[in-house]
Design an enzyme around this catalytic site. Structure first.
Site, PDB file in Angstrom:
ATOM      1  N   GLU A 288     -25.651 -23.128 -23.483  1.00  0.00           N
ATOM      2  CA  GLU A 288     -25.624 -24.347 -22.680  1.00  0.00           C
ATOM      3  C   GLU A 288     -24.887 -25.462 -23.419  1.00  0.00           C
ATOM      4  O   GLU A 288     -24.326 -26.363 -22.809  1.00  0.00           O
ATOM      5  CB  GLU A 288     -27.063 -24.774 -22.357  1.00  0.00           C
ATOM      6  N   HIS A 309     -30.133   2.265 -31.164  1.00  0.00           N
ATOM      7  CA  HIS A 309     -30.209   3.503 -30.388  1.00  0.00           C
ATOM      8  C   HIS A 309     -29.787   3.276 -28.936  1.00  0.00           C
ATOM      9  O   HIS A 309     -29.985   4.139 -28.091  1.00  0.00           O
ATOM     10  CB  HIS A 309     -31.635   4.062 -30.468  1.00  0.00           C
ATOM     11  N   LYS A 423     -27.840 -24.745  -8.214  1.00  0.00           N
ATOM     12  CA  LYS A 423     -28.911 -25.512  -7.560  1.00  0.00           C
ATOM     13  C   LYS A 423     -28.427 -26.047  -6.217  1.00  0.00           C
ATOM     14  O   LYS A 423     -29.143 -25.994  -5.223  1.00  0.00           O
ATOM     15  CB  LYS A 423     -29.344 -26.684  -8.444  1.00  0.00           C
TER      16      LYS A 423
HETATM   17  O1  PA5 Z   1     -31.723 -27.741 -21.352  1.00  0.00           O
HETATM   18  C1  PA5 Z   1     -31.813 -28.170 -20.234  1.00  0.00           C
HETATM   19  O2  PA5 Z   1     -31.478 -29.318 -19.931  1.00  0.00           O
HETATM   20  C2  PA5 Z   1     -32.348 -27.302 -19.107  1.00  0.00           C
HETATM   21  O3  PA5 Z   1     -32.575 -26.001 -19.509  1.00  0.00           O
HETATM   22  C3  PA5 Z   1     -33.658 -27.884 -18.622  1.00  0.00           C
HETATM   23  O4  PA5 Z   1     -34.570 -27.889 -19.679  1.00  0.00           O
HETATM   24  C4  PA5 Z   1     -34.195 -27.065 -17.461  1.00  0.00           C
HETATM   25  O5  PA5 Z   1     -33.263 -27.019 -16.413  1.00  0.00           O
HETATM   26  C5  PA5 Z   1     -35.496 -27.665 -16.946  1.00  0.00           C
HETATM   27  O6  PA5 Z   1     -35.296 -28.983 -16.540  1.00  0.00           O
HETATM   28  P1  PA5 Z   1     -36.523 -29.956 -16.322  1.00  0.00           P
HETATM   29  O7  PA5 Z   1     -37.215 -30.118 -17.637  1.00  0.00           O
HETATM   30  O8  PA5 Z   1     -35.942 -31.234 -15.808  1.00  0.00           O
HETATM   31  O9  PA5 Z   1     -37.430 -29.280 -15.311  1.00  0.00           O
END
Ligand code: PA5
Length: 446
Positions: A288, A309, A423
């Site tokens: 990310e 394996h 989303k």
């Molecule tokens: O790292 C990030 O920003 C994402 O993985 C969020 O943690 C994830 O989408 C969850 O978001 P939220 O904490 O707003 O529910």
């Protein structure tokens, strides 16, 4: 020698010394961007000094909440997705017995996870497992509106209220969310839920050392002071921009050198089954942070010796775009001696009396050399043990490495614009108000 021991000695076939020194100027520039906030995403760097600059009063409240949960609950249903659960999951796995069943002394609450998928089967089976047992909920969401945790929270909140009534249910809900805004914050305030803060300047994937990770980790019986101390010591260690002094920066520089040579996939590897979810946490941190602007190292993982394996053939002889980073535990939590067997029918007499961890380590040494010979660069981060202190150190090592690594590759390591695309489509297809037109267009394409 530093507390963690970063070993790049097997890279000489792939990276020359002068290539590393040539990177120093770029690393200095990346260090300036990271430390002085001159780079993109500078509002999200508060994790940098989090181990030494956190809310002590909230930290104490986390411990008190963990104690209460252990007294009144058999389960803590921890609801969150992405950065709001991966850190807690990996810490629980890394720090506990492989067959972890409950909190400290086997008397407390077991931490279970929900809201990290949309699987109806998973949710139903978790509800079945909890049955009539006492439980509490930790809802973790910075935005408060993420679909997966919001759905799971609705379901578990209804069960909690039906079981205990509203007043008692409100004492069993712990909300970890944004300090001021968001739907969850409003609901928490309205119902007097014990709530904890995800600081503004800490993105989800960097939040394991905030209440996001700390409440479930403390509930499971881990000494969170030791976790923070390890991270704080790492914060002090990894301060220099000098590649001969800062091993986290050196790791970042080397992976960028390898990437530019076509080694575009990095496998994080372990030799301990309870480190699998450490790799899942690491994959989010790396993927990310770095996968954007049509570039970035693809983070993947393998669990050894198990996957030798299954994936071993590919790693040894497949497409040569892989490099490996091993996290090797130098002293196992437990060890086993290989016993004598009458008749030696299995041919293992040569291992009799040897420790299983010694065999595991020989396997690691053999694999590193075989993969190096096969054209796969291998680096190793040696960790002394699987303690809370070491985990805190290791978390900080990878966090600071990815910050530098992202800037070396010319991207903003702290945003995640690509996460929104699915989303938008999902909301369109689900008929969420405001997304009707998108839904219509998508339905025509399906
Ligand atoms: O790292 C990030 O920003 C994402 O993985 C969020 O943690 C994830 O989408 C969850 O978001 P939220 O904490 O707003 O529910």
């Amino acid at each position: 020698m530093s507390y963690l021991n970063f070993d790049d000695s097997k890279l000489s076939k792939f990276v020359h010394d002068n290539e590393v020194s040539e990177m120093q100027a770029m690393v200095n520039a990346a260090d300036d961007e990271l430390r002085n906030g001159t780079g993109a995403g500078s509002d999200f760097r508060d994790w940098l000094d989090l181990p030494t600059n956190y809310d002590q009063a909230e930290f104490a409240r986390i411990k008190t909440a963990a104690q209460k949960i252990n007294q009144d609950s058999k389960y803590l249903v921890t609801i969150g997705i992405g950065g709001s659960y991966l850190g807690a999951q990996m810490a629980l796995d890394f720090l506990h017995n492989n067959f972890y069943t409950s909190g400290e002394d086997q008397t407390g609450a077991k931490v279970v996870f929900a809201g990290n998928s949309l699987s109806s089967t998973y949710l139903s089976q978790l509800i079945e497992m909890i049955g009539d047992d006492d439980f509490s909920i930790n809802i973790i969401s910075k935005s408060g509106t993420t679909t997966e945790p919001a759905v799971a929270f609705r379901v578990f909140k209804e069960i909690l209220i039906n079981k205990y009534g509203e007043d008692e249910a409100n004492k069993r809900i712990y909300a970890t969310t944004d300090a001021n805004k968001g739907a969850l914050k409003q609901e928490a305030d309205a119902n007097n839920w014990e709530s904890f803060i995800i600081p503004d300047g800490v993105g989800g994937r960097f939040s394991v050392l905030t209440a996001v990770g700390l409440l479930p980790i403390a509930t499971s019986g881990v000494d969170i002071d030791q976790l923070m101390k390890g991270a704080a010591d790492a914060q002090h260690e990894y301060v220099s921009a000098d590649l001969t002094k800062n091993e986290a920066y050196r790791y970042a520089a080397l992976r960028n050198i390898l990437y530019r040579k076509g080694f575009t996939t990095e496998l994080l590897e372990n030799y301990e089954p309870n480190m699998r979810s450490f790799s899942e946490w690491w994959k989010q941190l790396m993927g990310e942070s770095e996968g954007k602007d049509q570039k970035g190292i693809y983070p993947s993982s393998a669990n050894f010796t198990t996957d030798l394996h299954s994936l071993g053939q590919y790693i040894q002889e497949g497409l040569r775009n892989l490099f490996e980073t091993v996290v090797k535990v130098d002293k196992p939590t437990e060890d086993v001696n290989i016993p004598y067997a009458e008749g030696n029918l299995d041919g293992l007499e040569y291992l009799q009396g040897k420790s299983l961890d010694w065999v595991n380590t020989k396997a690691y040494e053999g694999v590193v050399l075989a993969h190096t010979d096969g054209g796969v660069p291998v680096m190793t981060v040696h960790i002394p043990d699987q303690s809370a202190y070491t985990l805190g150190y290791l978390i900080y090592f990878f966090e600071i490495a990815v910050g530098i690594s992202g800037y070396l590759n010319g991207i903003n390591p702290f945003n995640q614009p690509g996460v929104e695309a699915y989303k938008t489509n999902m909301f369109g297809l689900l008929g969420k108000p405001g997304y009707e037109e998108i839904g219509k267009q998508l339905n025509d394409r399906i």
